[in-house]
Design an enzyme around this catalytic site. Structure first.
Site, short mmCIF file in Angstrom:
data_model
loop_
_atom_site.label_atom_id
_atom_site.label_comp_id
_atom_site.label_asym_id
_atom_site.label_seq_id
_atom_site.Cartn_x
_atom_site.Cartn_y
_atom_site.Cartn_z
N ASN A 159 1.99 7.55 3.27
CA ASN A 159 3.02 6.71 3.96
C ASN A 159 4.13 6.76 4.53
O ASN A 159 5.17 6.22 4.38
CB ASN A 159 2.42 5.38 3.30
CG ASN A 159 1.30 4.56 3.64
OD1 ASN A 159 0.15 5.05 4.31
ND2 ASN A 159 0.56 3.79 3.12
N THR A 194 -4.26 0.70 -2.63
CA THR A 194 -4.84 2.34 -2.79
C THR A 194 -4.88 2.01 -4.22
O THR A 194 -4.22 2.42 -5.11
CB THR A 194 -3.80 3.43 -2.23
OG1 THR A 194 -4.29 3.11 -0.94
CG2 THR A 194 -5.35 4.03 -2.35
N LYS A 206 1.89 4.84 -1.15
CA LYS A 206 1.45 5.73 -1.62
C LYS A 206 2.28 6.92 -1.10
O LYS A 206 2.69 6.94 0.45
CB LYS A 206 -0.03 6.02 -0.83
CG LYS A 206 -0.44 5.65 0.19
CD LYS A 206 -2.00 5.53 -0.13
CE LYS A 206 -2.46 4.81 1.78
NZ LYS A 206 -3.95 4.89 1.87
N ASP A 223 1.16 -1.49 0.05
CA ASP A 223 -0.21 -0.18 0.03
C ASP A 223 0.47 1.64 -0.07
O ASP A 223 -0.03 1.99 0.85
CB ASP A 223 -0.84 0.21 1.03
CG ASP A 223 -2.50 1.43 1.20
OD1 ASP A 223 -1.84 1.25 0.07
OD2 ASP A 223 -2.85 1.68 2.22
N ASP A 283 3.08 2.62 7.70
CA ASP A 283 1.60 1.79 7.66
C ASP A 283 1.29 0.39 7.39
O ASP A 283 1.50 0.49 5.79
CB ASP A 283 0.29 3.06 6.88
CG ASP A 283 -1.03 1.88 6.29
OD1 ASP A 283 -1.30 0.84 7.99
OD2 ASP A 283 -2.09 2.76 5.79
#
Length: 95
Positions: free
Chosen positions: A10, A49, A7, A5, A26
Site C-alpha cells: 500500500n 492483513t 502493508k 491495513d 487503499d
C-alpha cells in the site's frame, strides 16, 4: 484517520523518478475519527492483513495505535527481510 491495513503493497512511488514522492493507497478499511470526541476512540471491527495486524485488532478493542504496530512490522521486514511472525497459513500467523 486510521488506515487499518498498512502493508508494503500500500506504499507506491508517484512516478519512476529517483526523487519521487511516496503515496499511501487503499483506504478501503480506513476510518475517519471524530475530532470532537475527547480521548482515544476505540474500534471493534477486525480488519487488516495477517502479517501486519496488531493483537488489539484481533481482540476487537483498539485505537489508532494499530497503525503503529503495522508500521513496526513493515520496518522489521525491511530490516530483516522476513516477517516477524511465521505460519504456514493465515490462521497460524494470527495465532
Amino acid at each position: 484517520m486510521v488506515h487499518r491495513d498498512l502493508k508494503p503493497e500500500n506504499f507506491l512511488f508517484e512516478t519512476k523518478d529517483d526523487e519521487s514522492d511516496i503515496k499511501v493507497i487503499d483506504f478501503g478499511l480506513s476510518k475517519i475519527l471524530d475530532a470532537s470526541t475527547k480521548g482515544l476512540q476505540r474500534m471493534k471491527t477486525k480488519a487488516g492483513t495477517p502479517y501486519y495486524i496488531s493483537p488489539e485488532v484481533l481482540t476487537g478493542n483498539y485505537d489508532l495505535a494499530c497503525d503503529l504496530w503495522s508500521a513496526g512490522c513493515i520496518l522489521y521486514i525491511l530490516l530483516c527481510g522476513y516477517p516477524p511472525f511465521y505460519g504456514d497459513d493465515d490462521q497460524e500467523i494470527l495465532k
